[in-house]
Design a protein around this motif. Structure first.
Motif: not given
Length: 419
Positions: A213-222, A371-379, A414-416
């Protein structure tokens, strides 16, 4: 008569003192999910806490993991349920948004103290300058290996693989198949639903020069060359090298426990379960480094948080209990009972712990873990599972599967963040 009155008065005073003391007893409730070693450890901590705080009683309630979040969501808004609750760090944003938990009171848990004494990964509990939970223990990943199978394959059980190239070589030498090609014993387990999706995202991807992810965890970068390279390397363990197989004995930990896998990637929380193995000796090593020697690991944890429910005396009792279960002494008991690592650096990095053949590799990894910053860990987890299934079951190209996964996970982010 005067003596009788005096005796009666004395009895009334004594009775009042007793009832007054009883009235001052405060009961708070603690919730966690069902995990035998954790229940045992918490029962002991509660016993010690109540001995030191005789005016506070702690009710310990547990639920099966599958029902746990639902129970919390039903109880807390109704003003019922726990005063102190255990939750997975990846659930934080959902719990904060739903107002299930309150910020940790700064008088008892100053942010400066937290940032000085706890591992940096605990910063994932901070939102808008406030901490919402603290762990008793943290967890990292390591390589578990079967010394008996290593020895049978001509490998030195005292020298586990230190690089991914050595890992692949050891896996090839320890894989066993019958005449028809059916797997009898895996060189390494393939278990994305277990811990492999963390191994891929936070270790293999980073070792190939990428980031999830980006440094602010808002963008997927993998969705990158590094992502494709790391995903293909993992998939080739089954597709090309045939040293592991998705679904072999259902779970990786089950195959390893049965002595039918030479290696498995798993967390420190597995130490209690593997400790019951009697058929063979096993060892633990740090996750193998990349080709250039780069190390990376995934760290996770469950935290204790104060719900929105307690106020006044109950809040003060909850603060005392939180402080107790996150103390260095409690962390050491948790390590010895559950196998999870102290969240405070000073408590974790004692000479005894660092040199321990089992705890040591996990503890050393905490200094280079993410430690991954999740917004919806299950999703987000399901996106990863779908990605690997498309590659290994449907034979989809890795780049195409990565692009599909990145699009799906970006929609979750994006939804979060647009709420």
């Amino acid at each position: 008569m005067r003596g009788f009155r005096g005796m009666l008065l004395g009895l009334l005073v004594s009775f009042g003192a007793v009832t007054g003391a009883a009235a001052q007893t405060i009961e708070i409730e603690y919730w966690q999910y069902v995990f035998d070693a954790r229940i045992k450890a918490m029962n002991e901590l509660i016993k010690r806490f109540e001995a030191a705080n005789p005016n506070i009683k702690v009710k310990h309630t547990t639920f099966p993991y599958a029902d746990y979040q639902t129970k919390i969501a039903a109880a807390v808004p109704a003003g019922q349920g726990p005063d102190v609750v255990q939750l997975f760090y990846g659930w934080l944003d959902n719990f904060v948004a739903a107002k299930f938990i309150q910020p940790l009171p700064r008088d008892a848990f100053p942010p400066a103290m937290i940032e000085k004494e706890f591992y940096p990964i605990v910063s994932a509990m901070k939102r808008d300058g406030e901490y919402y939970g603290l762990p008793t223990a943290v967890r990292s990943l390591a390589l578990f290996y079967n010394k008996k199978l290593f020895q049978e394959a001509g490998l030195d059980p005292a020298k586990p693989p230190a690089t991914i190239d050595e890992l692949l070589d050891a896996a090839k030498k320890t894989t066993k198949r019958d005449a028809a090609g059916n797997m009898l014993s895996a060189g390494i387990t393939l278990d994305f639903p277990g811990q492999d999706y963390h191994w891929w995202r936070e270790t293999l991807l980073r070792q190939n020069g990428g980031a999830p992810y980006s440094d602010d965890n808002r963008k997927v970068t993998y969705d990158s060359e590094a992502g494709a390279k790391s995903l293909n390397w993992y998939a080739d363990l089954q597709r090309v090298h045939k040293v592991g197989q998705v679904g072999f004995m259902d779970e990786g930990q089950a195959a390893f426990r049965a002595g039918r896998a030479a290696m498995t990637i798993d967390g420190s929380f597995r130490l209690g379960g593997f400790g019951a193995i009697k058929a063979f000796e096993w060892g633990v090593a740090e996750l193998p480094a990349g080709a250039d020697g780069k190390k990376a690991n995934f760290a996770s944890y469950w935290v204790n948080a104060i719900t929105a429910k307690p106020t006044g005396e109950k809040l003060e009792a909850a603060k005392k209990f939180m402080a107790f279960v996150t103390s260095p002494e409690s962390m050491q008991l948790w390590l010895e009972t559950v196998g999870e690592l102290p969240a405070r650096k000073a408590a974790a990095e004692t000479e005894k712990n660092l040199n321990h053949p089992i705890y040591g590799p996990f503890l050393k990894a905490l200094n280079y873990s993410h430690a991954t910053v999740f917004v919806d860990e299950m999703g987000q987890r399901q996106v990863s599972l779908d990605m690997i299934n498309r590659v290994l079951i449907q034979n989809q190209d890795a780049k195409a599967s990565l692009a599909e996964a990145a699009k799906a996970e970006q929609a979750i982010l994006d939804k979060f963040y647009k709420k």
